[in-house]
Design a protein around this motif. Structure first.
Motif, mmCIF file in Angstrom:
data_model
loop_
_atom_site.group_PDB
_atom_site.id
_atom_site.type_symbol
_atom_site.label_atom_id
_atom_site.label_comp_id
_atom_site.label_asym_id
_atom_site.label_seq_id
_atom_site.Cartn_x
_atom_site.Cartn_y
_atom_site.Cartn_z
ATOM 1 N N UNK A 332 34.732 37.476 76.406
ATOM 2 C CA UNK A 332 34.755 35.928 76.259
ATOM 3 C C UNK A 332 33.331 35.405 76.304
ATOM 4 N N UNK A 333 32.456 35.854 77.100
ATOM 5 C CA UNK A 333 31.071 35.834 76.872
ATOM 6 C C UNK A 333 30.235 35.772 75.626
ATOM 7 N N UNK A 334 30.599 37.046 75.135
ATOM 8 C CA UNK A 334 29.915 37.166 73.708
ATOM 9 C C UNK A 334 30.306 35.976 72.660
ATOM 10 N N UNK A 335 31.717 35.746 72.685
ATOM 11 C CA UNK A 335 32.226 34.753 71.737
ATOM 12 C C UNK A 335 31.812 33.336 72.175
ATOM 13 N N UNK A 336 31.553 32.970 73.432
ATOM 14 C CA UNK A 336 30.950 31.854 73.658
ATOM 15 C C UNK A 336 29.340 31.659 73.081
ATOM 16 N N UNK A 337 28.647 32.704 73.567
ATOM 17 C CA UNK A 337 27.299 32.895 72.902
ATOM 18 C C UNK A 337 27.120 32.916 71.354
ATOM 19 N N UNK A 338 28.272 33.000 70.850
ATOM 20 C CA UNK A 338 28.195 33.291 69.251
ATOM 21 C C UNK A 338 27.839 31.679 68.915
ATOM 22 N N UNK A 339 28.307 30.914 69.637
ATOM 23 C CA UNK A 339 28.040 29.331 69.281
ATOM 24 C C UNK A 339 26.583 29.201 68.799
ATOM 25 N N UNK A 340 25.544 29.688 69.625
ATOM 26 C CA UNK A 340 24.023 29.409 69.423
ATOM 27 C C UNK A 340 23.899 29.896 67.969
ATOM 28 N N UNK A 341 24.574 30.891 67.393
ATOM 29 C CA UNK A 341 24.194 31.551 66.121
ATOM 30 C C UNK A 341 24.326 30.197 65.154
ATOM 31 N N UNK A 342 25.402 29.615 65.309
ATOM 32 C CA UNK A 342 25.988 28.563 64.135
ATOM 33 C C UNK A 342 25.212 27.126 64.468
#
Length: 1060
Positions: A332-342
């Motif tokens: 879940x944390x990695x999915x949340x962090x993915x927002x930063x990439x976009x």
């Protein structure tokens, strides 16, 4: 189930008993509501006289029965003006905080029981009726009452919470609000103090789950829903912070909660209603819910989900958490962090908390395996961009450089900073999983350097270069130890760091200075590169942009520490100091002061020409910091820290010029206002630092001025009022006053310092609530009086003996008992005949000597004495006992004479052995010191790449200064030696300067015995005949040692004369 407003309820008349409870004095009758409202409105009047009259009125009626209840009535009654309600709420909160519980045991209640009862019955219902502004004040009151009364005096509270949790909307909010306050009471409680929490969890947690499960399906939830869920999260956090309540060990119950948290974690934050202002947005309800959820999951993972940290009984829970939840949370944390990439939004605190979870996962094999497939994306597309200079940084740099500097050096900001989280992740990765990852990451950084170097000026990736420099600085410890990077560091600095000192981009100049400071201690093969780096950093002190100047000062500290040849710095020292104080006029930063302290430490007495100017500038900076700190509504941590730093730097300067007493006279007027103000309650945050300055001023000045004597009453008042924790620090200047200003201490009657000292010492020593360890400085001060005022304070011997013996009977700690017995020894040395007469008069002579001789007999397994461990203790006892031997036969019987003689002999032998061992140890230390500089250099070269050296010049001066320092500071940090299990009896004595320093106990003993032999040959003959061979041998050995000491003392005197 809204409770009726109190104003609609009839008041029971206060019973006579209530009036008695509300104070020892007769309380006035409370004002009626309209009159009270008028007075409260007047308390806001622009007219100062009206305001003052209103405040006096409120103070006069504050203890009246029902006054508190009527304040609450006005506070919650919507018919009153909001400003009046607000004043009522503040008075209500302050009065509850101050008076709900008596401050001292036995003190009468100031609030009647019926008023308390009425407040408890009504306050809970009003939580939901008042606006948020007043709710905060009510919440504080409920917190005070819960901490004082729950569960004993408020057993109905839990039932009220439970009932209201099962109702609707506002009642649920009120119950959650109060339950949050209640759970916080137990957040940091452990063991028995935590037991009431178990019932709270049992009664309320099922309802919390039920409330959440009703809220979760709501399609477009409002922010009010977020407020309810946030309260549930906070209640859970407080309940599990120290340990998991036993109900949650049930896998079914715990799983229900984890489903709740994972649901919150996975569920997107509603887009509708999000504030556009970034400052408001990060505090928006739904982001707060997300933050608290991640906070809880991190706590469960790091404290309860780590198999290594767990007690055996909790291992099963840790295994279950690791197996069932840890991996899912990571996902879940990695999915949340993915927002930063976009380019999406995540609040800084949320990013930081997620990165903490990721960093904690690196050392755990199973978690690292889950992380590994995505590691490159995380490292290069999420972590590294977070390390780069960004739009927010640029905006702050341009618009508010002072705030940019404050945030960069604020420890608290680091807790919330994504950049700090990213740096910690990279550090942990190369530390725990360096193989492969370090090389890969450095190659990535090198590639950024290459692209930057090759690009034309308008296309250079300046922000990425900034991130790359931050990464290099962050990894300095690892790179300094690891080949092939270790041998390339100097080349890296020259090629990629030095060049940025002249960059047109300000943040790169600042980062270059910071990185240079990180690597100042490496072994530069070409010393010209060290010099070049140093001068580049110095040039940064003149930079037009404030953050560059501050980072340059910070880096300068490392270069000053690493500098082998002070001639590099000497020529520019005045210029450096000038730049420092210009900068200190602009920013309040503790790190600036650290650099100044480093320079002062390095140059020692060479700072003398600048000492007065430095102290004046630091004093001015200190007052500015205090003004800033006081002007802020909330405590300004950076200003407060900088204020402490200024005082510490002043202490360092005073230490550096300690051999130049004339300077202290010139510095005193600058420091006196600081000492005068900060020895009151205004200075509680800097009290220790101020006392150190007072200690220096009273110790190194040629004489103690009358202005300095004016500080005595301030310290004694503080000690009497609130500063008992600083007694050991206050002891030092008081000792200096008595020992260095003895004549004034003895003759001045306005104020009467002797009486003042007696008042405070008798008060402290007779106080049964003060711990033994806090009493210890008191007998030390009595000793100072007896040693320094010999023959001049006869009138104080009996009072001091009385309080000493009284405390001795109650003392439990061995060290305090030793100190108290030493007071008796000091009194005997002061005047044996007077002291023994007083002990007989008080009827305690036999009791005292029995305790003393019993303590002398106790030995540890090692054979060393369990009491009177230090050289100083033994010497004091020897002088006191020897003084008894000189008394005539009618004051000391033959039997007592023999007993004292034998005890003194044994103690002298023990003292002699300890001194010999101590000298032997000093010789070893001296031998070590001979090679110390070379060893230290070699060691530092090994650790820090052969750069850090020791200035060989001034070594003697440095040693001398260290000894001077000991003379003051060792007095403040006297060894209590409470470690009774330790067999180390040879602890260094404090460098006390005392008149007994000149007295050799062996010579004193032999001369005393010779005097007895001359004045009463029969008494002496009788003694010798009763001594067995063992004691005769001891006596002979001590006599020989006394002869040897006479020769040594003569040589020492001769040596001093020759040196002079």
């Amino acid at each position: 189930m809204h409770p009726k407003p109190i104003s609609d309820q009839p008041f029971p008349s206060p019973r006579p008993s209530d009036r008695r409870e509300s104070g020892a004095h007769r309380a006035p009758v409370a004002m009626d509501l309209p009159s009270l409202a008028v007075v409260l409105r007047a308390a806001l009047s622009p007219n100062p006289d009206e305001r003052k009259a209103a405040e006096e009125n409120l103070n006069q009626f504050q203890y009246a029965p029902q006054h508190l209840v009527r304040l609450l009535q006005i506070m919650v009654d919507g018919s009153y003006d909001m400003t009046v309600r607000q004043v009522a709420s503040i008075h209500f909160k302050n009065f509850v905080a101050k008076n709900w519980l008596p401050h001292e045991p036995g003190e009468p209640q100031k609030i009647s029981e019926s008023d308390k009862c009425m407040v408890r019955e009504n306050i809970l219902g009003f939580i939901v009726q008042v606006p948020p502004l007043l709710r905060a004040q009510l919440g504080e009151c409920i917190k005070t009452i819960i901490h004082a009364d729950y569960p004993e005096q408020w057993p109905s509270l839990l039932q009220w919470i439970k009932c209201n949790l099962q109702l609707q909307d506002q009642q649920v909010f009120g119950a959650l609000y109060v339950l949050r306050v209640l759970s916080r009471k137990y957040e940091f409680k452990s063991d028995e103090e935590r037991i009431p929490l178990y019932l709270i969890v049992e009664e309320t947690f099922p309802h919390l789950l039920s409330i959440h499960n009703k809220l979760a399906p709501i399609a477009n939830p409002s922010v009010e829903v977020a407020d309810l869920i946030k309260l549930i999260c906070k209640i859970f956090w407080s309940s599990i912070y120290l340990e998991i309540p036993k109900q949650l060990f049930d896998p079914t119950v715990f799983n229900a909660w984890m489903v709740l948290f994972l649901n919150i974690l996975e569920r997107p934050v509603p887009l509708e209603g999000q504030p556009s202002d970034p400052e408001v947005r990060k505090s928006w309800g739904w982001w707060k819910v997300k933050k608290w959820t991640i906070h809880i999951l991190n706590r469960l993972y790091t404290r309860f989900g780590d198999l290594k940290l767990q007690k055996p009984e909790s291992k099963a829970f840790a295994q279950m958490f690791q197996k069932n939840y840890a991996g899912k949370i990571l996902e879940c944390h990695l999915q949340l962090l993915n927002v930063i990439r976009t380019g999406g939004y995540l609040p800084d605190r949320v990013i930081n908390l997620i990165l903490q979870y990721l960093s904690s996962s690196i050392p755990r094999n199973s978690m690292y395996q889950l992380l590994q497939p995505q590691l490159d994306i995380v490292l290069f597309e999420i972590i590294f961009p977070l390390m780069c200079f960004n739009d927010n940084d640029q905006k702050l740099w341009n618009e508010d450089p002072h705030e940019y500097v404050r945030k960069g050096y604020d420890i608290i900001e680091d807790l919330y900073s994504p950049r700090t989280g990213a740096m910690d992740f990279v550090s942990e990765l190369v530390r725990k999983r360096g193989k492969g990852n370090l090389q890969k990451f450095i190659q990535f950084i090198v590639e950024i350097f290459r692209r930057y170097d090759e690009a034309s000026a308008e296309f250079k990736p300046y922000r990425q270069k900034d991130g790359a420099l931050l990464a290099i600085g962050t990894l300095c410890d690892k790179l300094k130890q690891t080949e092939p990077y270790k041998s390339e560091l100097e080349c890296m600095l020259v090629q990629h760091v030095f060049t940025e000192f002249t960059s047109h981009v300000g943040h790169l100049r600042a980062k270059a200075a910071w990185v240079a400071g990180q690597y100042a201690h490496i072994n530069f093969r070409d010393q010209n590169n060290f010099r070049r780096a140093f001068h580049l950093v110095v040039s940064g002190l003149h930079d037009p942009q404030l953050p560059v100047r501050v980072d340059s000062v910070f880096a300068l500290r490392s270069f000053v520490e690493a500098c082998k040849d002070l001639n590099e710095i000497r020529p520019i020292l005045p210029q450096l100091l000038d730049e420092f104080f210009k900068l200190m006029n602009e920013v309040e930063n503790e790190d600036l002061v650290f650099t100044l302290e480093t320079i002062v430490d390095k140059f020692g007495e060479e700072m003398a020409p600048y000492a007065i100017g430095l102290c004046q500038n630091l004093a001015a900076a200190f007052w500015r910091c205090m003004d800033t700190s006081e002007a802020e509504d909330e405590a300004d941590d950076s200003s407060a820290l900088a204020a402490v730093g200024c005082l510490r730097a002043i202490g360092t300067i005073l230490e550096s010029v300690s051999r130049l007493p004339h300077l202290f006279v010139q510095i005193e007027p600058t420091l006196l206002p600081i000492m005068q103000r900060m020895l009151t309650t205004d200075g509680q945050d800097v009290f220790e630092e101020v006392l150190e300055i007072v200690s220096y001023m009273t110790f190194f000045s040629p004489t103690i001025s009358l202005e300095m004597w004016s500080l005595w009453p301030l310290m004694v008042d503080a000690l009497n009022d609130w500063a008992i924790d600083y007694f050991e620090n206050i002891l030092v200047p008081l000792d200096n006053y008595i020992s260095r200003g003895t004549a004034h201490f003895l003759t001045c009657k306005n104020p009467d310092y002797q009486q003042s000292l007696w008042n405070i010492l008798s008060s402290i020593m007779s106080d049964k609530n003060i711990e033994d360890t806090d009493i210890e400085p008191a007998p030390k001060l009595i000793e100072v009086v007896f040693h320094n005022c010999k023959g001049q304070v006869d009138q104080w011997v009996e009072p001091y003996l009385r309080i000493t013996i009284d405390r001795l009977r109650r003392a439990e700690k061995p060290y305090l008992k030793c100190l108290l017995i030493q007071v008796i020894a000091d009194a005997l040395y002061y005047n044996a005949s007077l002291t023994l007469g007083i002990l007989h008069k008080l009827g305690v002579a036999t009791e005292v000597f029995n305790i003393w001789f019993q303590m002398l007999q106790v030995v540890k397994k090692s054979g060393l004495r369990a009491n009177f461990k230090r050289e100083h203790d033994k010497k004091v006892c020897c002088l006191g006992l020897t003084s008894l031997l000189g008394l005539p036969a009618d004051q000391l019987s033959g039997e007592a004479f023999e007993r004292v003689f034998k005890a003194t002999l044994e103690l002298l032998v023990s003292f002699k052995d300890q001194v010999a061992e101590s000298m032997k140890q000093n010789d070893v230390d001296d031998d070590d010191m001979d090679g110390f500089e070379a060893d230290e250099e070699a060691e530092e070269e090994d650790e820090s790449d052969k750069e850090m050296g020791v200035d060989a010049e001034g070594g003697d001066e440095a040693d001398s200064l260290k000894l001077q320092r000991l003379a003051v500071e060792a007095k403040a940090f006297q060894l209590s030696d409470e470690d009774d299990d330790s067999d180390d009896d040879f602890t260094d004595d404090e460098e006390l300067q005392s008149p007994i320093d000149e007295v050799d106990p062996f010579i004193f003993f032999v001369e005393t015995v010779q005097a007895v032999q001359a004045s009463n040959p029969t008494r002496f003959q009788n003694l010798m005949q009763t001594l067995d061979f063992h004691y005769q041998a001891l006596a002979s050995g001590i006599a020989q040692h006394a002869d040897q000491r006479r020769i040594e003392i003569e040589k020492e005197k001769l040596g001093i004369t020759t040196a002079q």
